[in-house]
Design a protein around this motif. Structure first.
Motif, PDB file in Angstrom:
ATOM      1  N   TYR A  29       3.014 -21.991 -26.987  1.00 46.10           N
ATOM      2  CA  TYR A  29       4.241 -21.396 -26.449  1.00 46.10           C
ATOM      3  C   TYR A  29       5.281 -22.502 -26.266  1.00 46.10           C
ATOM      4  N   ASP A  32       7.914 -22.463 -23.355  1.00 45.31           N
ATOM      5  CA  ASP A  32       7.478 -22.273 -21.970  1.00 45.31           C
ATOM      6  C   ASP A  32       8.172 -23.294 -21.079  1.00 45.31           C
ATOM      7  N   ASP A 137      10.394 -17.787 -24.413  1.00 47.53           N
ATOM      8  CA  ASP A 137       9.330 -17.029 -25.042  1.00 47.53           C
ATOM      9  C   ASP A 137       8.928 -15.873 -24.135  1.00 47.53           C
ATOM     10  N   LEU A 139       6.388 -15.236 -22.332  1.00 43.86           N
ATOM     11  CA  LEU A 139       5.859 -15.559 -21.011  1.00 43.86           C
ATOM     12  C   LEU A 139       6.982 -15.918 -20.053  1.00 43.86           C
ATOM     13  N   ALA A 140       7.892 -16.797 -20.495  1.00 42.12           N
ATOM     14  CA  ALA A 140       8.996 -17.190 -19.632  1.00 42.12           C
ATOM     15  C   ALA A 140       9.856 -15.985 -19.245  1.00 42.12           C
ATOM     16  N   ARG A 243       2.634 -23.191 -11.602  1.00 45.61           N
ATOM     17  CA  ARG A 243       3.536 -22.895 -12.713  1.00 45.61           C
ATOM     18  C   ARG A 243       4.433 -21.736 -12.367  1.00 45.61           C
ATOM     19  N   GLU A 247       8.618 -21.670 -12.217  1.00 44.89           N
ATOM     20  CA  GLU A 247       9.485 -20.726 -12.911  1.00 44.89           C
ATOM     21  C   GLU A 247      10.518 -20.109 -11.980  1.00 44.89           C
TER      22      GLU A 247
END
Length: 647
Positions: A29, A32, A137, A139-140, A243, A247
């Motif tokens: 990723y 990320d 991406d 996930l982000a 993490r 974010e």
């Protein structure tokens, strides 16, 4: 060693582990944001640390890596596969230089040339190479959408993306029903699979055009079985709590040099902790001695004996608390001990011309310091064996219709009182028939005994000293050493190893190690009027059977236990004594190469927790002896190694 250097060696390796963990995420990723931030922080801090020493080549490499990550962090460039290869090569070289600094006190004379060569490779980022920033991406974007749901979350999460193919409905699949069964669900989003929903005119009612994304508190291992029928349509990615916090923080561009939390860490010399553990072991012996005193007092003054037993119970509780406290102090993360494995996998695979993807999970598991110190050596042997013998080369994988990139996975987890370490590959597997042929040729088994050898016993032959199926000797393996060293190392750690292999599909080694290395739970047994101790983790069960249940089989004896024929061996005769022939027969059941074996003994006695010391002097040459322990009356008792007894 200089105190500043000693501190750098510890912190430098921690930073390398952090960078490698971030790189592992970025390989899959590259957008990320949290992983980019983590990699940047690790490289930035490491660059500042090497500046304190004569490591100018290292500082030069890290400065270039920091520049590239800074651009990716500002969304001015997306990291490419070539960029990631350069970053990994940089950190690998810094890791080697730290080892050199510890060993020699300075970098090697070729350090500047190595830095020049790595720096002259295609750079991570140059102004002329800037690419348009791409969106975050999946996930982000998921974490960004679900800020409110995850804010304040202090447990690890797993993000998933399930994108059913267009014909899912025709096959009778119900993607929403599948997702509804997932455990620990925190958030779910239904999105267009291709970025935008089709227009009314272009909408096909029976075509699946959606993707489902979400967050759950369940583990990856718990979620994977739900998607077993659609293995190519889902992605699972662990999202650690820190993490998530990275974010959702307000200022994502803040520099990493901020004040750390107020947590106090006290660094204590390992020898002092070991000395404290020895002291606790001595207290255990002293506590056990009170039981002997109480037995002697029974014949003289029963009330006094009762008082001694009460004091013993109080002391046992206190010693137990001290033992648990010392055990907690001795717990260390496995990550520092295993930090070199990813680099070594890349180097070994590169030397053999193989492309291998290595995934390591659970390396943050905390284990006793003794386990952490002793685990790397056997794991390295297993990794070498898997890469050289297990995973096929590119041509072989093509013939087997496998992906060109081989898969090697190391998973570590805590299971009750055991630490379970699993190393699995998707290679050619182990051919049991070939193992038997080689074993006969080397005189390890007879041709007559081949037919009666079980699959588990056959696989265990690879641990025999000198055994090797390699046709040629390479720089990696093939000399008949390595696997026997694995068995010896696991024995020293009081663990056991199991093998599961399927020809054409791969091999899995499972190591089970004790979580507590200070004291060992022992069973005292009587054999030919002598007493010995046996570790509980080497005992499958103890049973009493009538003598008529023992029947002759070939040249030995056997009995049926739990609907299975089990060989029966006299432990007294193995130790040079005479079997008592008592009835009923007392059997201690252990395992040899995965198969149960029953040992005839004369009696079972007390259970005790004691410190087991490795055999030394004359005892070091006795293979059946796994160590010694001090009894409450001051006597030294031999601790048997069941793997050697029945091996």
């Amino acid at each position: 060693m200089d105190e500043l250097l000693e501190q750098f060696l510890i912190e430098g390796r921690d930073l390398i582990a952090e960078a490698n963990a971030a790189f592992a995420i970025l390989r899959d990723y590259p957008g990320d944001a949290a992983a980019i931030d983590a990699a940047f922080r690790a490289v930035h801090t490491l660059k500042g640390s090497v500046g304190l020493f004569d490591m100018a080549p290292a500082e030069r490499l890290l400065h270039g890596a920091e520049d590239g990550l800074s651009l990716a962090r500002k969304r001015e460039r997306q990291l490419t596969g070539q960029d990631m290869a350069g970053l990994v090569a940089t950190i690998d070289q810094i890791d080697r230089w730290i080892d050199e600094l510890e060993r020699d006190g300075a970098l090697g004379p070729d350090a500047a040339n190595i830095a020049e060569r790595l720096s002259s490779a295609p750079p991570v980022a140059m102004p002329g190479d800037l690419q348009p920033a791409v969106g975050m991406d999946w996930l982000a974007e998921l974490l960004d959408r679900r800020r409110a749901a995850i804010e304040g979350c202090d447990v690890p999460l797993v993000a998933f993306r399930y994108a059913p193919d267009g014909d899912a409905f025709f096959r009778g699949e119900d993607p929403l029903a599948l997702v509804a069964t997932l455990p620990g669900m925190l958030a779910v989003d239904i999105l267009p699979a291709n970025g935008a929903w089709p227009t009314r005119d272009g909408f096909e009612a029976f075509s699946c055009v959606m993707a489902i994304e979400g967050l759950t508190t369940a583990t990856v291992d718990a979620l994977r079985p739900f998607f077993r029928l659609v293995p190519d349509q889902f992605k699972l990615l662990p999202v650690a709590a820190d993490r998530v916090g990275a974010e959702i923080k307000a200022d994502s561009e803040a520099e990493p040099d901020v004040a750390q939390g107020a947590t106090t860490v006290l660094r204590v010399d390992a020898q002092r902790v070991d000395a404290l553990a020895d002291t606790v072991g001595g207290l255990v012996v002293a506590t056990n001695a009170l039981a002997t005193l109480a037995e002697r007092a029974d014949a003289i003054d029963p009330p006094l004996a009762l008082g001694i037993r009460a004091a013993q119970a109080d002391l046992e509780r206190a010693v137990g608390a001290a033992s648990r406290a010392v055990s907690a102090v001795r717990l260390v993360s496995l990550a520092p001990a295993l930090r070199r494995l990813p680099r070594l996998v890349r180097e070994i695979a590169g030397s053999l011309g193989k492309d291998i993807g290595f995934v390591m999970t659970g390396e943050q598991t905390e284990v006793d310091k003794q386990i952490a110190d002793g685990l790397f050596e056997p794991l390295l042997h297993l990794v070498r064996n898997a890469i050289d013998h297990g995973i096929e080369d590119t041509a072989g994988r093509a013939r087997a219709r496998k992906p060109s990139t081989g898969s090697l996975t190391l998973a570590i987890r805590r299971e009750a009182d055991d630490i379970v370490v699993t190393l699995a590959d998707d290679g050619a597997g182990i051919d049991r028939d070939h193992i038997r042929v080689v074993a006969i040729a080397r005189g390890l088994i007879s041709a007559e005994g081949r037919a009666s050898l079980s699959d588990a016993s056959t696989l265990a032959l690879i641990f025999a000293p000198g055994f090797s199926t390699a046709q040629t000797v390479s720089n990696v393996s093939g000399r008949g050493v390595g696997m026997d060293a694995v068995q010896a190392a696991i024995d020293r750690l009081r663990g056991r190893i199991e093998i599961d292999s399927v020809v054409g599909r791969g091999t899995r080694f499972t190591l089970r190690l004790p979580a507590n290395a200070i004291t060992t739970r022992l069973l005292v047994i009587e054999v030919a009027r002598d007493r010995y101790a046996v570790p509980f983790d080497q005992i499958a069960e103890t049973v009493r059977v009538e003598r008529d249940r023992l029947v002759p089989v070939g040249t030995g004896m056997a009995c049926v236990l739990r609907d299975r024929t089990v060989p029966v061996v006299s432990l007294a005769e193995m130790l040079g004594g005479i079997d008592s022939g008592a009835s009923p027969v007392k059997l201690l059941v252990t395992r040899a190469s995965g198969d149960p074996v029953a040992l005839r003994v004369d009696g079972f006695h007390e259970h005790l927790d004691a410190m087991v010391r490795p055999p030394s002097g004359l005892l070091a040459g006795m293979p059946l002896v796994g160590g010694t322990t001090m009894m409450g009356d001051g006597a030294v008792m031999l601790v048997l190694n069941m793997a050697e007894v029945v091996g």
